[in-house]
Write an enzyme that holds these catalytic residues in place. Structure first.
Site, PDB file in Angstrom:
ATOM      1  N   GLU A  21       0.839  -1.211   0.000  1.00 50.59           N
ATOM      2  CA  GLU A  21       0.000   0.000   0.000  1.00 50.59           C
ATOM      3  C   GLU A  21       0.870   1.257   0.000  1.00 50.59           C
ATOM      4  O   GLU A  21       2.080   1.208   0.220  1.00 50.59           O
ATOM      5  CB  GLU A  21      -0.900   0.036   1.244  1.00 50.59           C
ATOM      6  CG  GLU A  21      -2.326  -0.434   1.009  1.00 50.59           C
ATOM      7  CD  GLU A  21      -3.165   0.579   0.231  1.00 50.59           C
ATOM      8  OE1 GLU A  21      -2.615   1.616  -0.196  1.00 50.59           O
ATOM      9  OE2 GLU A  21      -4.372   0.340   0.061  1.00 50.59           O
ATOM     10  N   ARG A  73      -7.447  -0.170  13.095  1.00 49.28           N
ATOM     11  CA  ARG A  73      -6.064   0.118  12.715  1.00 49.28           C
ATOM     12  C   ARG A  73      -6.012   1.302  11.756  1.00 49.28           C
ATOM     13  O   ARG A  73      -7.016   1.679  11.137  1.00 49.28           O
ATOM     14  CB  ARG A  73      -5.418  -1.090  12.033  1.00 49.28           C
ATOM     15  CG  ARG A  73      -6.039  -1.468  10.684  1.00 49.28           C
ATOM     16  CD  ARG A  73      -5.143  -2.462   9.948  1.00 49.28           C
ATOM     17  NE  ARG A  73      -5.719  -2.980   8.719  1.00 49.28           N
ATOM     18  CZ  ARG A  73      -5.658  -2.382   7.538  1.00 49.28           C
ATOM     19  NH1 ARG A  73      -5.076  -1.193   7.432  1.00 49.28           N
ATOM     20  NH2 ARG A  73      -6.191  -2.952   6.463  1.00 49.28           N
ATOM     21  N   ASN A 115      -9.737   5.177   2.678  1.00 47.75           N
ATOM     22  CA  ASN A 115      -8.711   4.825   1.710  1.00 47.75           C
ATOM     23  C   ASN A 115      -8.175   6.066   1.010  1.00 47.75           C
ATOM     24  O   ASN A 115      -7.877   7.052   1.645  1.00 47.75           O
ATOM     25  CB  ASN A 115      -9.235   3.760   0.733  1.00 47.75           C
ATOM     26  CG  ASN A 115      -8.555   2.420   0.957  1.00 47.75           C
ATOM     27  OD1 ASN A 115      -7.342   2.361   1.145  1.00 47.75           O
ATOM     28  ND2 ASN A 115      -9.318   1.346   0.938  1.00 47.75           N
ATOM     29  N   ASP A 121      -9.654   1.945  -4.346  1.00 48.00           N
ATOM     30  CA  ASP A 121      -8.745   1.828  -3.199  1.00 48.00           C
ATOM     31  C   ASP A 121      -7.934   3.122  -3.080  1.00 48.00           C
ATOM     32  O   ASP A 121      -8.486   4.159  -2.759  1.00 48.00           O
ATOM     33  CB  ASP A 121      -7.871   0.585  -3.380  1.00 48.00           C
ATOM     34  CG  ASP A 121      -7.221   0.115  -2.098  1.00 48.00           C
ATOM     35  OD1 ASP A 121      -6.897   0.962  -1.246  1.00 48.00           O
ATOM     36  OD2 ASP A 121      -7.006  -1.099  -1.940  1.00 48.00           O
TER      37      ASP A 121
END
Length: 283
Positions: free
Chosen positions: A17, A97, A145, A194
């Site tokens: 990521e 998280r 995101n 995303d």
């Protein structure tokens, strides 16, 4: 337009990521969230480094004075230039998280969170200043995101993945958001939006999880380019290289019953476009 991808770093990241070009360091920074690893890659030399951290890490961004700012499971931490770690803001919430994050034009970090079970409303988006002051900007998020700003800083683009939307807000200098509306809606057959990046033309590039592609949308929301990829789960994208013309794409292999050979690697599409310089975190 035909795009050709290359493998920048062959890897098996569980959840690659957050690619970010660090102009001062002439390197690409990216993370493996579930592997608790921060990766750096110098394309000019091929040199690579990995830092293992103690928690799942959603994003790593360069700091103005050197080092990194990390969006971690339990909050936002700092890595100093000498490698020492310290917390800037710690807020541990069971089952939650840190996820994607980005640095705004004013140097503040916009840090997203999500629950591990992806429950609606379990995540947030917060603005963190260099002195550690935190303000929650959005508090009804499922999977916070991609986010990024228009070239003039007056618009902010944002993705809460389960909505299948790329939204846009009006953004003022102090971080206030107004006028939320939809820039683009991703059809069910194309996967989930995303991570994103904004180019020098003000267009928005969106990685499609389970869509095997990155799309570019114009500021008016028109789909005008598609970059097909050899992996089902691209996660995020960013322009890098000395001229900011190479599109780097992180990928994931988590949840795949039969991951393709390149799933989890860092890919690059040379000469895909022209990116914007990314400001460092002012802390």
């Amino acid at each position: 337009m035909t795009y050709t991808h290359e493998v920048a770093v062959l890897a098996e990241a569980a959840l690659g990521e957050g690619p970010t070009w660090d102009a001062d360091g002439e390197r690409l920074i990216w993370v493996d969230i579930l592997g608790s690893r921060v990766h750096t890659y110098h394309p000019a030399t091929g040199a690579r480094a990995v830092r293992v951290v103690e928690q799942h890490v959603g994003a790593a961004k360069p700091r103005a004075g050197g080092g990194l700012v990390l969006n971690l499971r339990d909050g936002v931490g700092l890595v100093d230039p000498d490698g020492a770690f310290r917390w800037l803001h710690r807020e541990a919430v069971p089952g939650r998280r840190g996820n994607d994050a980005a640095v705004a034009p004013d140097g503040s970090l916009w840090a997203g969170t999500m629950r591990y079970d992806e429950a609606p409303g379990g995540g947030t988006l917060s603005r963190v200043t260099g002195d550690g002051a935190v303000r929650t900007v959005l508090d009804d998020v499922a999977v916070s995101n991609g986010l990024g700003w228009s070239p003039d800083g007056r618009l902010m683009y944002y993705i809460d993945s389960p909505t299948r939307r790329v939204d846009v807000f009006d953004h003022d200098g102090d971080g206030t958001l107004t006028g939320r509306r939809t820039l683009a809606r991703i059809e069910d057959s194309a996967g989930f939006p995303d991570g994103l990046t904004v180019d020098a033309d003000g267009c928005v590039w969106v990685a499609l999880w389970d869509g095997a592609a990155v799309r570019r949308y114009t500021p008016s929301g028109e789909l005008d380019r598609v970059v097909g990829l050899p992996v089902p789960r691209p996660t995020a994208c960013a322009f890098g290289g000395p001229d900011l013309t190479d599109l780097y794409i992180t990928t994931a292999r988590t949840g795949l019953t039969a991951p393709l050979a390149l799933s989890g690697s860092l890919l690059v599409v040379p000469g895909a476009g022209k990116g914007l310089p990314q400001p460092p975190f002012a802390g």
